[in-house]
Design an enzyme around this catalytic site. Structure first.
Site, short mmCIF file in Angstrom:
data_model
loop_
_atom_site.label_atom_id
_atom_site.label_comp_id
_atom_site.label_asym_id
_atom_site.label_seq_id
_atom_site.Cartn_x
_atom_site.Cartn_y
_atom_site.Cartn_z
N ASN A 140 0.48 -1.61 -0.33
CA ASN A 140 -0.14 0.15 0.02
C ASN A 140 1.20 0.84 0.08
O ASN A 140 2.22 1.00 0.29
CB ASN A 140 -0.75 -0.05 1.23
CG ASN A 140 -0.51 0.05 2.63
OD1 ASN A 140 0.57 -1.01 2.59
ND2 ASN A 140 -0.77 1.16 3.48
N GLU A 156 0.26 5.31 0.70
CA GLU A 156 -0.38 6.35 0.88
C GLU A 156 -0.41 7.42 0.79
O GLU A 156 1.05 8.08 -0.06
CB GLU A 156 -0.50 6.90 3.16
CG GLU A 156 -1.07 5.20 2.99
CD GLU A 156 -1.23 4.64 4.72
OE1 GLU A 156 -2.04 4.81 5.67
OE2 GLU A 156 -0.70 6.32 5.44
N CYS A 161 -3.93 0.38 -2.63
CA CYS A 161 -4.08 0.07 -1.60
C CYS A 161 -2.82 -1.79 -2.27
O CYS A 161 -2.72 -1.24 -3.77
CB CYS A 161 -5.08 -1.14 -1.68
SG CYS A 161 -6.33 0.01 -0.90
N GLU A 183 -3.07 -4.99 -2.89
CA GLU A 183 -3.39 -5.57 -3.82
C GLU A 183 -3.55 -5.26 -4.96
O GLU A 183 -3.25 -5.07 -6.72
CB GLU A 183 -4.47 -6.27 -3.40
CG GLU A 183 -5.67 -5.69 -2.74
CD GLU A 183 -6.30 -5.02 -2.03
OE1 GLU A 183 -7.35 -4.82 -1.34
OE2 GLU A 183 -5.12 -4.92 -0.87
N CYS A 216 -10.37 -3.97 0.54
CA CYS A 216 -12.08 -2.93 0.37
C CYS A 216 -12.98 -2.38 -0.46
O CYS A 216 -12.34 -3.66 -1.54
CB CYS A 216 -10.54 -1.34 0.93
SG CYS A 216 -10.42 -0.71 -1.07
N CYS A 232 -10.88 -2.09 -4.21
CA CYS A 232 -10.03 -3.38 -4.95
C CYS A 232 -10.71 -4.50 -4.84
O CYS A 232 -10.58 -4.93 -6.23
CB CYS A 232 -9.44 -3.83 -3.60
SG CYS A 232 -7.84 -2.10 -3.04
#
Length: 135
Positions: free
Chosen positions: A46, A48, A57, A59, A92, A95
């Site tokens: 990830n 940010e 993210c 993934e 999330c 994702c």
């Protein structure tokens, strides 16, 4: 259900990738590793951003790397998504929408936080999803 030990390598690679996360705001590091059917690994951590909505993210980073290298959903064996959090790091909403587009419905999604491990798939994580079939 499949044996989690089958995915030990990609779980380990994903945890190693957590070290590359850029998470100065949440301090919540996530790593991911895609395994292709020909044995290649594509990683993501990830990343940010102070403008939180621009965060990407782990993934998504891993799956985008996979596609950027010419692979497609039928080439993907599994994806591991891991964190050192108190609970499993599940994808999330953004994702899940990306994964429903870029994975086969039953591709194993392996989740781990060292204490809890689970194998699921995007069909379970995003039932009644909106896909190209709806267009």
């Amino acid at each position: 259900m499949e044996d989690i030990a089958k995915y030990k390598d990609i779980i380990d690679i994903a945890f190693k990738t957590c070290e590359n996360a850029y998470a100065p705001y949440s301090k919540y590091k996530v790593g991911a590793c895609v395994l292709t059917k020909d044995g290649k690994h594509f990683i993501g951590a990830n990343v940010e951003n102070a403008s939180y909505g621009l965060t990407n993210c782990a993934e998504r980073n891993a799956i985008f790397q996979t596609y950027s290298n010419g692979y497609r959903k039928n080439d993907i064996e599994a994806i591991a998504i891991v964190s050192n959090g108190k609970t499993l790091a599940t994808p999330c909403g953004a994702c899940r929408q990306v994964l429903v587009e870029l994975l086969e419905e039953n591709t194993p999604i392996v989740l781990s936080n060292h204490k809890i491990e689970k194998i699921t798939n995007i069909g379970e994580l995003l039932p009644m999803s909106f896909t190209e079939k709806d267009l």
